[in-house]
Design an enzyme around this catalytic site. Structure first.
Site, mmCIF file in Angstrom:
data_model
loop_
_atom_site.group_PDB
_atom_site.id
_atom_site.type_symbol
_atom_site.label_atom_id
_atom_site.label_comp_id
_atom_site.label_asym_id
_atom_site.label_seq_id
_atom_site.Cartn_x
_atom_site.Cartn_y
_atom_site.Cartn_z
ATOM 1 N N GLU A 1 0.852 -1.203 0.000
ATOM 2 C CA GLU A 1 0.000 0.000 0.000
ATOM 3 C C GLU A 1 0.883 1.247 0.000
ATOM 4 O O GLU A 1 2.049 1.192 0.437
ATOM 5 C CB GLU A 1 -0.902 -0.081 1.261
ATOM 6 C CG GLU A 1 -1.745 1.116 1.583
ATOM 7 C CD GLU A 1 -2.862 1.394 0.586
ATOM 8 O OE1 GLU A 1 -2.547 1.533 -0.610
ATOM 9 O OE2 GLU A 1 -4.020 1.517 1.004
ATOM 10 N N ASP A 2 0.334 2.357 -0.500
ATOM 11 C CA ASP A 2 1.120 3.600 -0.508
ATOM 12 C C ASP A 2 1.273 4.193 0.886
ATOM 13 O O ASP A 2 2.363 4.532 1.321
ATOM 14 C CB ASP A 2 0.491 4.615 -1.483
ATOM 15 C CG ASP A 2 -1.020 4.777 -1.315
ATOM 16 O OD1 ASP A 2 -1.574 4.280 -0.316
ATOM 17 O OD2 ASP A 2 -1.644 5.399 -2.187
ATOM 18 N N ASP B 1 -3.126 5.620 6.923
ATOM 19 C CA ASP B 1 -3.602 6.864 7.523
ATOM 20 C C ASP B 1 -4.475 6.512 8.724
ATOM 21 O O ASP B 1 -3.967 6.287 9.820
ATOM 22 C CB ASP B 1 -4.355 7.637 6.430
ATOM 23 C CG ASP B 1 -4.763 9.013 6.834
ATOM 24 O OD1 ASP B 1 -4.014 9.672 7.561
ATOM 25 O OD2 ASP B 1 -5.848 9.470 6.411
ATOM 26 N N PHE C 1 -0.938 16.251 4.111
ATOM 27 C CA PHE C 1 -1.415 15.590 2.897
ATOM 28 C C PHE C 1 -0.283 15.545 1.880
ATOM 29 O O PHE C 1 0.234 16.576 1.472
ATOM 30 C CB PHE C 1 -2.633 16.312 2.319
ATOM 31 C CG PHE C 1 -3.310 15.509 1.254
ATOM 32 C CD1 PHE C 1 -4.161 14.464 1.586
ATOM 33 C CD2 PHE C 1 -3.057 15.752 -0.086
ATOM 34 C CE1 PHE C 1 -4.761 13.696 0.606
ATOM 35 C CE2 PHE C 1 -3.649 14.988 -1.083
ATOM 36 C CZ PHE C 1 -4.501 13.956 -0.720
ATOM 37 N N ARG D 1 0.776 11.917 -9.307
ATOM 38 C CA ARG D 1 1.188 10.528 -9.025
ATOM 39 C C ARG D 1 2.586 10.240 -9.563
ATOM 40 O O ARG D 1 3.318 9.424 -9.024
ATOM 41 C CB ARG D 1 0.223 9.535 -9.681
ATOM 42 C CG ARG D 1 -1.157 9.504 -9.049
ATOM 43 C CD ARG D 1 -1.942 8.313 -9.592
ATOM 44 N NE ARG D 1 -3.358 8.405 -9.334
ATOM 45 C CZ ARG D 1 -3.958 8.048 -8.204
ATOM 46 N NH1 ARG D 1 -3.262 7.569 -7.208
ATOM 47 N NH2 ARG D 1 -5.274 8.158 -8.062
HETATM 48 P P1 5GP Z 1 -6.720 4.774 5.494
HETATM 49 O O1 5GP Z 1 -7.738 3.751 5.176
HETATM 50 O O2 5GP Z 1 -5.500 4.255 6.214
HETATM 51 O O3 5GP Z 1 -7.313 5.974 6.200
HETATM 52 O O4 5GP Z 1 -6.293 5.432 4.134
HETATM 53 C C1 5GP Z 1 -5.457 4.898 3.257
HETATM 54 C C2 5GP Z 1 -5.664 5.579 1.916
HETATM 55 O O5 5GP Z 1 -5.976 6.965 2.055
HETATM 56 C C3 5GP Z 1 -4.410 5.547 1.095
HETATM 57 O O6 5GP Z 1 -4.329 4.399 0.304
HETATM 58 C C4 5GP Z 1 -4.533 6.801 0.260
HETATM 59 O O7 5GP Z 1 -5.267 6.521 -0.914
HETATM 60 C C5 5GP Z 1 -5.333 7.754 1.100
HETATM 61 N N1 5GP Z 1 -4.470 8.745 1.793
HETATM 62 C C6 5GP Z 1 -4.214 8.845 3.110
HETATM 63 N N2 5GP Z 1 -3.375 9.857 3.375
HETATM 64 C C7 5GP Z 1 -3.093 10.407 2.178
HETATM 65 C C8 5GP Z 1 -2.243 11.503 1.783
HETATM 66 O O8 5GP Z 1 -1.569 12.188 2.571
HETATM 67 N N3 5GP Z 1 -2.181 11.756 0.448
HETATM 68 C C9 5GP Z 1 -2.886 11.056 -0.491
HETATM 69 N N4 5GP Z 1 -2.733 11.393 -1.745
HETATM 70 N N5 5GP Z 1 -3.691 10.025 -0.142
HETATM 71 C C10 5GP Z 1 -3.782 9.714 1.167
#
Ligand code: 5GP
Length: 174
Positions: free
Chosen positions: A97-98, A101, A150, A163
């Site tokens: 995963e990238d 959060d 962000f 991206r």
């Molecule tokens: P989670 O489910 O952990 O809240 O979110 C994960 C997803 O939220 C990531 O795969 C990504 O798509 C998005 N996300 C969370 N933080 C960021 C951020 O700082 N920048 C971007 N572009 N996407 C984020």
């Protein structure tokens, strides 16, 4: 509103760290095959770079789940937008995963993939924002812990842009 990107992690720093994680994964999975699952679209850049640094045999698949859309706040639950092509039975799955959060995406995915008969499921994320965690999730391999900002680049977007940046940057609105 005009935005600019401030560099947080350089391309060189990211490449070095990916090499380290690849070596660690290769050691941890010595003698095994790994089934890498890249989470589209953001995780795909990291997945490709990481896969090249892993020395044990790998197979790959991709999955797309709903995330933030065009907003900079978390949407909550996940929805499968594109499912896997391959069966997971008996496989050593490593989810790529990238960013973690709130933790919801990886928490949901881990349960879902375990349910599909994988031998084991481990999690790997390039970035981690620990201050934002809402759901507990144990991520096995993390590239960098970053502050609650962000970020874009290396697969991560803001309204589908940025991206392709080869570094990670913070979006600043002037
Ligand atoms: P989670 O489910 O952990 O809240 O979110 C994960 C997803 O939220 C990531 O795969 C990504 O798509 C998005 N996300 C969370 N933080 C960021 C951020 O700082 N920048 C971007 N572009 N996407 C984020």
């Amino acid at each position: 509103m005009a935005e600019r990107i401030e560099v947080l992690l350089t391309e060189e720093k990211i490449n070095t760290r990916i090499r380290e994680i690849g070596e660690q994964i290769s050691k941890d999975y010595a003698g095994e095959n790994i089934h890498l699952i890249g989470i589209l679209k953001g995780g795909s850049f990291f997945m490709c770079e990481l896969a090249k640094r892993i020395s044990v045999p790998v197979t790959i698949d991709f999955m797309s789940v709903s995330s933030y859309g065009d907003q900079t706040v978390s949407g909550g639950k996940i929805k499968i937008k594109k499912d896997l092509d391959e069966d997971l039975t008996g496989k050593h799955v490593l989810v790529i995963e990238d960013i973690v959060d709130t933790g919801r995406t990886l928490n949901c995915l881990e349960a879902l993939l375990k349910d599909r008969g994988a031998a084991d499921v481990k999690l790997c994320a390039l970035l981690d924002k620990p201050d934002r965690r809402e759901v507990s999730v144990a991520v096995d391999y993390v590239g960098f812990q970053i502050p609650d900002e962000f970020v874009v680049g290396y697969g991560l977007d803001y309204a589908q842009r940025y991206r392709n940046l080869p570094y990670i940057g913070v979006v600043k609105f002037d």
